[in-house]
Design a protein around this motif. Structure first.
Motif, PDB file in Angstrom:
ATOM      1  N   UNK A  81      -2.422  11.294 -18.090  1.00 44.01           N
ATOM      2  CA  UNK A  81      -1.227  10.957 -17.313  1.00 44.01           C
ATOM      3  C   UNK A  81      -0.167  10.412 -18.253  1.00 44.01           C
ATOM      4  N   UNK A  82       1.093  10.778 -17.992  1.00 42.58           N
ATOM      5  CA  UNK A  82       2.204  10.298 -18.799  1.00 42.58           C
ATOM      6  C   UNK A  82       2.973   9.207 -18.071  1.00 42.58           C
ATOM      7  N   UNK A  83       3.712   8.409 -18.831  1.00 39.42           N
ATOM      8  CA  UNK A  83       4.527   7.359 -18.227  1.00 39.42           C
ATOM      9  C   UNK A  83       5.892   7.929 -17.842  1.00 39.42           C
ATOM     10  N   UNK A  92       0.828  -1.211   0.000  1.00 40.05           N
ATOM     11  CA  UNK A  92       0.000   0.000   0.000  1.00 40.05           C
ATOM     12  C   UNK A  92       0.859   1.256   0.000  1.00 40.05           C
ATOM     13  N   UNK A  93       1.988   1.205   0.689  1.00 40.70           N
ATOM     14  CA  UNK A  93       2.895   2.358   0.717  1.00 40.70           C
ATOM     15  C   UNK A  93       3.628   2.519  -0.607  1.00 40.70           C
ATOM     16  N   UNK A  94       4.052   1.425  -1.191  1.00 38.04           N
ATOM     17  CA  UNK A  94       4.877   1.481  -2.398  1.00 38.04           C
ATOM     18  C   UNK A  94       4.064   1.750  -3.660  1.00 38.04           C
ATOM     19  N   UNK A  95       2.876   1.187  -3.739  1.00 33.99           N
ATOM     20  CA  UNK A  95       2.059   1.316  -4.954  1.00 33.99           C
ATOM     21  C   UNK A  95       0.872   2.215  -4.618  1.00 33.99           C
ATOM     22  N   UNK A  96       1.161   3.519  -4.517  1.00 35.74           N
ATOM     23  CA  UNK A  96       0.141   4.463  -4.074  1.00 35.74           C
ATOM     24  C   UNK A  96      -0.897   4.726  -5.157  1.00 35.74           C
ATOM     25  N   UNK A  97      -0.504   4.568  -6.425  1.00 32.58           N
ATOM     26  CA  UNK A  97      -1.448   4.730  -7.531  1.00 32.58           C
ATOM     27  C   UNK A  97      -0.957   3.858  -8.688  1.00 32.58           C
ATOM     28  N   UNK A  98      -1.817   3.599  -9.696  1.00 33.49           N
ATOM     29  CA  UNK A  98      -1.497   2.603 -10.735  1.00 33.49           C
ATOM     30  C   UNK A  98      -0.195   2.836 -11.490  1.00 33.49           C
ATOM     31  N   UNK A 119       2.490   0.214 -13.089  1.00 40.68           N
ATOM     32  CA  UNK A 119       2.686   0.202 -14.538  1.00 40.68           C
ATOM     33  C   UNK A 119       4.161   0.320 -14.899  1.00 40.68           C
ATOM     34  N   UNK A 120       4.888   1.205 -14.225  1.00 43.30           N
ATOM     35  CA  UNK A 120       6.311   1.380 -14.500  1.00 43.30           C
ATOM     36  C   UNK A 120       7.087   0.094 -14.248  1.00 43.30           C
TER      37      UNK A 120
END
Length: 222
Positions: A220-222, A184-190, A194-195
Protein backbone atom coordinates in the motif's frame (compact mmCIF):
# COMPACT_ATOMS: atom_id res chain seq x y z
CA UNK A 1 29.16 62.58 34.67
CA UNK A 2 29.81 61.19 38.17
CA UNK A 3 27.20 60.35 40.76
CA UNK A 4 28.41 59.47 44.28
CA UNK A 5 31.80 58.42 42.99
CA UNK A 6 30.41 56.30 40.11
CA UNK A 7 30.40 57.18 36.47
CA UNK A 8 26.81 57.05 35.09
CA UNK A 9 27.91 54.41 32.56
CA UNK A 10 29.21 52.24 35.39
CA UNK A 11 25.83 52.49 37.15
CA UNK A 12 24.03 51.35 34.02
CA UNK A 13 26.38 48.37 33.67
CA UNK A 14 25.77 47.37 37.30
CA UNK A 15 21.98 47.67 36.81
CA UNK A 16 22.13 45.47 33.69
CA UNK A 17 24.14 42.85 35.57
CA UNK A 18 21.62 42.88 38.43
CA UNK A 19 18.71 42.47 35.98
CA UNK A 20 20.50 39.59 34.24
CA UNK A 21 21.18 37.92 37.59
CA UNK A 22 17.52 38.30 38.58
CA UNK A 23 16.36 36.76 35.31
CA UNK A 24 18.64 33.79 35.84
CA UNK A 25 17.15 33.27 39.30
CA UNK A 26 13.61 33.44 37.87
CA UNK A 27 14.46 30.96 35.11
CA UNK A 28 15.98 28.60 37.68
CA UNK A 29 12.80 28.72 39.76
CA UNK A 30 10.44 28.03 36.84
CA UNK A 31 9.09 24.45 37.06
CA UNK A 32 10.92 22.08 34.74
CA UNK A 33 7.59 21.19 33.10
CA UNK A 34 7.74 24.55 31.37
CA UNK A 35 10.77 23.29 29.43
CA UNK A 36 9.31 20.00 28.27
CA UNK A 37 10.34 17.91 31.29
CA UNK A 38 6.66 17.09 31.81
CA UNK A 39 6.58 15.33 28.44
CA UNK A 40 6.91 11.69 27.49
CA UNK A 41 6.29 10.12 24.12
CA UNK A 42 4.26 7.31 22.61
CA UNK A 43 4.62 5.55 19.27
CA UNK A 44 1.89 4.69 16.80
CA UNK A 45 2.85 1.65 14.71
CA UNK A 46 1.53 1.09 11.19
CA UNK A 47 1.92 -2.15 9.29
CA UNK A 48 1.08 -1.50 5.64
CA UNK A 49 -1.37 -3.64 3.70
CA UNK A 50 -0.04 -5.75 0.86
CA UNK A 51 -0.63 -8.57 -1.57
CA UNK A 52 1.83 -10.94 -3.27
CA UNK A 53 3.55 -9.91 -6.48
CA UNK A 54 2.32 -12.15 -9.30
CA UNK A 55 5.67 -13.89 -9.50
CA UNK A 56 5.40 -14.96 -5.86
CA UNK A 57 1.66 -15.53 -5.51
CA UNK A 58 2.20 -19.24 -4.89
CA UNK A 59 4.73 -18.72 -2.11
CA UNK A 60 3.62 -15.49 -0.46
CA UNK A 61 0.61 -15.62 1.88
CA UNK A 62 -2.53 -13.57 1.27
CA UNK A 63 -3.25 -11.07 4.00
CA UNK A 64 -6.55 -10.00 5.46
CA UNK A 65 -7.65 -6.85 3.64
CA UNK A 66 -4.88 -7.08 1.04
CA UNK A 67 -3.46 -3.70 0.01
CA UNK A 68 -6.36 -1.95 1.73
CA UNK A 69 -5.71 -3.72 4.99
CA UNK A 70 -2.72 -3.44 7.26
CA UNK A 71 -2.74 -2.93 10.99
CA UNK A 72 -2.15 -0.19 13.55
CA UNK A 73 -1.47 -0.09 17.26
CA UNK A 74 -0.33 2.31 19.98
CA UNK A 75 2.82 1.50 21.93
CA UNK A 76 1.77 2.35 25.47
CA UNK A 77 4.94 1.01 27.09
CA UNK A 78 8.26 -0.10 25.67
CA UNK A 79 7.56 -3.17 23.54
CA UNK A 80 3.86 -3.27 24.48
CA UNK A 81 1.54 -2.31 21.60
CA UNK A 82 -2.16 -1.86 22.29
CA UNK A 83 -4.18 -3.00 19.26
CA UNK A 84 -7.75 -3.95 18.41
CA UNK A 85 -8.41 -7.39 16.91
CA UNK A 86 -11.37 -9.65 16.06
CA UNK A 87 -12.22 -12.59 18.31
CA UNK A 88 -14.52 -15.31 17.14
CA UNK A 89 -16.73 -15.08 14.05
CA UNK A 90 -16.08 -11.99 11.94
CA UNK A 91 -19.11 -9.67 11.88
CA UNK A 92 -20.15 -7.68 8.83
CA UNK A 93 -22.23 -5.30 10.97
CA UNK A 94 -21.59 -4.44 14.60
CA UNK A 95 -23.45 -6.40 17.25
CA UNK A 96 -23.39 -4.54 20.53
CA UNK A 97 -24.70 -7.48 22.52
CA UNK A 98 -22.34 -10.01 20.96
CA UNK A 99 -18.90 -8.44 20.74
CA UNK A 100 -16.41 -10.54 18.82
CA UNK A 101 -13.44 -8.33 19.57
CA UNK A 102 -10.61 -7.65 21.97
CA UNK A 103 -7.96 -5.11 22.79
CA UNK A 104 -4.64 -6.87 23.29
CA UNK A 105 -1.16 -5.84 24.34
CA UNK A 106 1.24 -7.37 21.84
CA UNK A 107 5.00 -7.50 21.73
CA UNK A 108 6.57 -5.70 18.79
CA UNK A 109 7.32 -9.05 17.15
CA UNK A 110 3.80 -10.46 17.54
CA UNK A 111 2.25 -7.18 16.37
CA UNK A 112 4.16 -7.23 13.08
CA UNK A 113 3.59 -10.98 12.71
CA UNK A 114 -0.20 -10.69 12.83
CA UNK A 115 -0.55 -11.75 9.16
CA UNK A 116 2.52 -13.91 8.68
CA UNK A 117 5.63 -15.21 10.39
CA UNK A 118 7.45 -16.11 7.17
CA UNK A 119 8.42 -12.70 5.79
CA UNK A 120 10.61 -10.66 8.15
CA UNK A 121 10.67 -7.67 5.78
CA UNK A 122 7.55 -5.66 6.60
CA UNK A 123 6.70 -2.20 5.33
CA UNK A 124 6.06 -0.08 8.39
CA UNK A 125 5.84 3.46 9.68
CA UNK A 126 6.24 4.48 13.30
CA UNK A 127 5.21 7.94 14.42
CA UNK A 128 6.62 9.19 17.72
CA UNK A 129 4.25 11.61 19.45
CA UNK A 130 5.23 13.77 22.47
CA UNK A 131 2.49 13.88 25.09
CA UNK A 132 2.18 15.18 28.64
CA UNK A 133 2.40 12.91 31.66
CA UNK A 134 -1.28 13.55 32.28
CA UNK A 135 -2.12 12.34 28.77
CA UNK A 136 0.05 9.27 29.38
CA UNK A 137 -1.78 8.50 32.61
CA UNK A 138 -5.10 8.73 30.76
CA UNK A 139 -3.78 6.47 27.99
CA UNK A 140 -2.63 3.88 30.53
CA UNK A 141 -6.04 3.98 32.20
CA UNK A 142 -7.83 3.49 28.86
CA UNK A 143 -5.50 0.61 27.96
CA UNK A 144 -6.20 -1.23 31.23
CA UNK A 145 -9.94 -0.68 30.88
CA UNK A 146 -10.12 -1.74 27.23
CA UNK A 147 -7.96 -4.84 27.68
CA UNK A 148 -10.22 -5.87 30.56
CA UNK A 149 -13.52 -5.13 28.77
CA UNK A 150 -13.75 -4.37 25.06
CA UNK A 151 -15.96 -1.30 24.48
CA UNK A 152 -17.24 -2.19 20.99
CA UNK A 153 -17.56 -4.97 18.46
CA UNK A 154 -15.12 -5.60 15.62
CA UNK A 155 -17.01 -5.46 12.31
CA UNK A 156 -16.45 -4.68 8.65
CA UNK A 157 -19.02 -1.87 8.84
CA UNK A 158 -17.98 -0.78 12.28
CA UNK A 159 -14.91 -0.36 14.45
CA UNK A 160 -11.64 -1.95 13.36
CA UNK A 161 -7.98 -1.37 14.21
CA UNK A 162 -7.68 2.05 12.53
CA UNK A 163 -10.86 3.52 13.95
CA UNK A 164 -10.13 2.03 17.38
CA UNK A 165 -6.68 3.66 17.45
CA UNK A 166 -8.23 6.96 16.34
CA UNK A 167 -10.84 6.73 19.12
CA UNK A 168 -8.14 6.37 21.76
CA UNK A 169 -5.98 9.16 20.32
CA UNK A 170 -9.10 11.34 20.32
CA UNK A 171 -9.65 10.67 24.00
CA UNK A 172 -6.15 11.87 24.88
CA UNK A 173 -6.54 14.95 22.64
CA UNK A 174 -4.04 14.06 19.93
CA UNK A 175 -6.87 14.08 17.38
CA UNK A 176 -10.36 15.63 17.38
CA UNK A 177 -12.82 13.50 19.33
CA UNK A 178 -15.92 12.14 17.61
CA UNK A 179 -18.58 9.56 18.35
CA UNK A 180 -17.70 5.91 17.74
CA UNK A 181 -20.18 5.75 14.85
CA UNK A 182 -18.62 8.81 13.17
CA UNK A 183 -15.09 7.53 13.66
CA UNK A 184 -16.03 4.16 12.13
CA UNK A 185 -17.29 5.96 9.03
CA UNK A 186 -14.31 8.29 8.71
CA UNK A 187 -11.48 5.87 9.49
CA UNK A 188 -12.51 2.90 7.38
CA UNK A 189 -8.96 1.51 7.21
CA UNK A 190 -5.55 2.41 8.75
CA UNK A 191 -4.36 4.59 5.85
CA UNK A 192 -6.92 7.26 6.73
CA UNK A 193 -5.52 7.52 10.23
CA UNK A 194 -1.95 7.38 8.97
CA UNK A 195 -2.48 10.33 6.61
CA UNK A 196 -3.84 12.45 9.46
CA UNK A 197 -0.91 11.62 11.71
CA UNK A 198 1.65 12.19 8.95
CA UNK A 199 0.21 15.66 8.44
CA UNK A 200 0.43 16.41 12.16
CA UNK A 201 3.96 14.98 12.25
CA UNK A 202 5.05 17.34 9.50
CA UNK A 203 3.43 20.33 11.22
CA UNK A 204 4.79 19.52 14.69
CA UNK A 205 8.16 18.04 13.70
CA UNK A 206 7.37 14.65 15.18
CA UNK A 207 9.84 11.87 14.49
CA UNK A 208 8.74 9.33 11.87
CA UNK A 209 10.51 6.01 11.30
CA UNK A 210 9.94 4.21 8.00
CA UNK A 211 10.94 0.81 6.71
CA UNK A 212 10.39 -0.57 3.22
CA UNK A 213 8.90 -4.01 2.79
CA UNK A 214 9.88 -7.07 0.80
CA UNK A 215 9.98 -6.75 -2.98
CA UNK A 216 7.96 -9.99 -3.11
CA UNK A 217 4.84 -8.02 -2.22
CA UNK A 218 2.91 -5.04 -3.58
CA UNK A 219 2.61 -2.62 -0.71
CA UNK A 220 0.00 0.00 0.00
CA UNK A 221 1.20 3.51 -0.80
CA UNK A 222 0.72 6.71 1.18
Amino acid sequence: MRLGGFVLGEILVIEMLLIRHSLLIIIFLIPTSSFGQDQVSIRVHFLYGSKPVSKYKDTEPKWFGGKWGGHVGIEVDSGQILNFVPRGKFHIFSKHGDKHSAFVLSSTHSFYSIFTTDDPSIKKAIIQIPISKRQKQLLDSIARQYVDTTPYDYAFFGMRCGSAAYEILGQIKILPGYSVRKIARRIFYPKRLRKRLFKLAETNNWIVFREDGSSHRKWEKD
